[in-house]
Scaffold this motif. Sequence first.
Motif, PDB file in Angstrom:
ATOM      1  N   UNK A 185      -7.707  24.664  10.109  1.00  0.00           N
ATOM      2  CA  UNK A 185      -6.981  25.928   9.242  1.00  0.00           C
ATOM      3  C   UNK A 185      -5.653  25.797   8.904  1.00  0.00           C
ATOM      4  N   UNK A 186      -4.905  25.071   9.566  1.00  0.00           N
ATOM      5  CA  UNK A 186      -3.611  24.883   8.851  1.00  0.00           C
ATOM      6  C   UNK A 186      -3.722  24.073   7.425  1.00  0.00           C
ATOM      7  N   UNK A 187      -4.441  22.930   7.233  1.00  0.00           N
ATOM      8  CA  UNK A 187      -4.355  22.214   6.103  1.00  0.00           C
ATOM      9  C   UNK A 187      -5.324  23.011   4.937  1.00  0.00           C
ATOM     10  N   UNK A 188      -6.096  23.768   5.331  1.00  0.00           N
ATOM     11  CA  UNK A 188      -6.829  24.506   4.498  1.00  0.00           C
ATOM     12  C   UNK A 188      -6.040  25.449   3.658  1.00  0.00           C
ATOM     13  N   UNK A 189      -4.952  25.860   4.150  1.00  0.00           N
ATOM     14  CA  UNK A 189      -4.065  26.799   3.533  1.00  0.00           C
ATOM     15  C   UNK A 189      -3.095  25.846   2.519  1.00  0.00           C
ATOM     16  N   UNK A 190      -3.065  24.777   2.559  1.00  0.00           N
ATOM     17  CA  UNK A 190      -2.353  23.900   1.711  1.00  0.00           C
ATOM     18  C   UNK A 190      -3.268  23.034   0.644  1.00  0.00           C
ATOM     19  N   UNK A 191      -4.425  23.221   0.645  1.00  0.00           N
ATOM     20  CA  UNK A 191      -5.415  22.668  -0.471  1.00  0.00           C
ATOM     21  C   UNK A 191      -4.744  22.972  -1.852  1.00  0.00           C
ATOM     22  N   UNK A 192      -4.847  21.883  -2.636  1.00  0.00           N
ATOM     23  CA  UNK A 192      -4.227  21.735  -3.864  1.00  0.00           C
ATOM     24  C   UNK A 192      -5.164  21.029  -4.903  1.00  0.00           C
ATOM     25  N   UNK A 193      -5.946  22.089  -5.644  1.00  0.00           N
ATOM     26  CA  UNK A 193      -6.939  21.461  -6.591  1.00  0.00           C
ATOM     27  C   UNK A 193      -6.255  20.632  -7.810  1.00  0.00           C
TER      28      UNK A 193
END
Length: 305
Positions: A185-193
């Motif tokens: 959940x934390x990392x999903x906020x940081x996804x960078x395409x």
Amino acid sequence: METTTLINAGQPFLYRDHGAVGLSDTAFRAAFADGHIVRLIDRVYVDARAEDSRELRVEAARLVVPAHAVVSDETAAWIWGVDAYKPSDRHRFEPQWVVPHGRGRTRVEGLACRQALIDDEDVLEVGGLAVTHPLRTTSDLLRKQWRPYAMASADAMAHAGLVRPMDVRAYVARLKGYRGIRQARVLAQLIEPKSASPGESWTRLRLTDAGFPRPQAQVEVADAAGLQRFLDLAYVRRRIAVEYDGREFHTADPDDVHDEERRRLLIAMGYRFVIARYEQVFGADPAFERGVGELLGMTPIARWW
């Protein structure tokens, strides 16, 4: 090898079947050593001249994955065209799959199988092979992989256009009781395409985990000559550029000359650079984020991965 005919017509084959495709033990070992045949996944090989494609990867997986299993995790990402293996596993290619709870695990020596809760909507059929949906694949990688590797995998799935960050966030938000869900959940906020390499993903995560603002990725800048340049990561308003120099593309002398010239032009425009290599991003030495912190006027949080 001087023949123009592809071994096994360019189709994958199991190591144990190399005799059936016309290769003796000695010929197989020589062809592999010379790069004429390559390993696709563990125990599965193909003529090196065969065109890589999703169909080829599916056929390779079909040779080792049981009929009732669902290809998952790094192997699923590989089927979708994304390399999500951690660096130490990129030459092992151990196939991974799941079976629904209530069905026995298929035990194949050297291959990974686990039981899992898996809904029908989490599975897609690709060439007759059951594979976890890109959203489920991304979620599994975010939960299971080590934090920086998980970030790089999710970025790569988004960069390939297989998932959207908003959809990944919504997907992991509704999962309850899954191992590793807090990290996901934390990392999903940081996804960078926009992230173009694992190194860029690792570096960006190192910066955010140090307590710094999230930098912009793949920033386009026109230099004094009007040529377009790209910065891996940047705090544009502060004219701070952070770049990851990986071993693959930044170790030869021509690479160094190119980087030095490009950065010299941008330094003339007021940009200040902090360069990271693998050794600066990983390990216990916080010199990298201290350097960035000095430019930002911030003290970094102590490293914890």
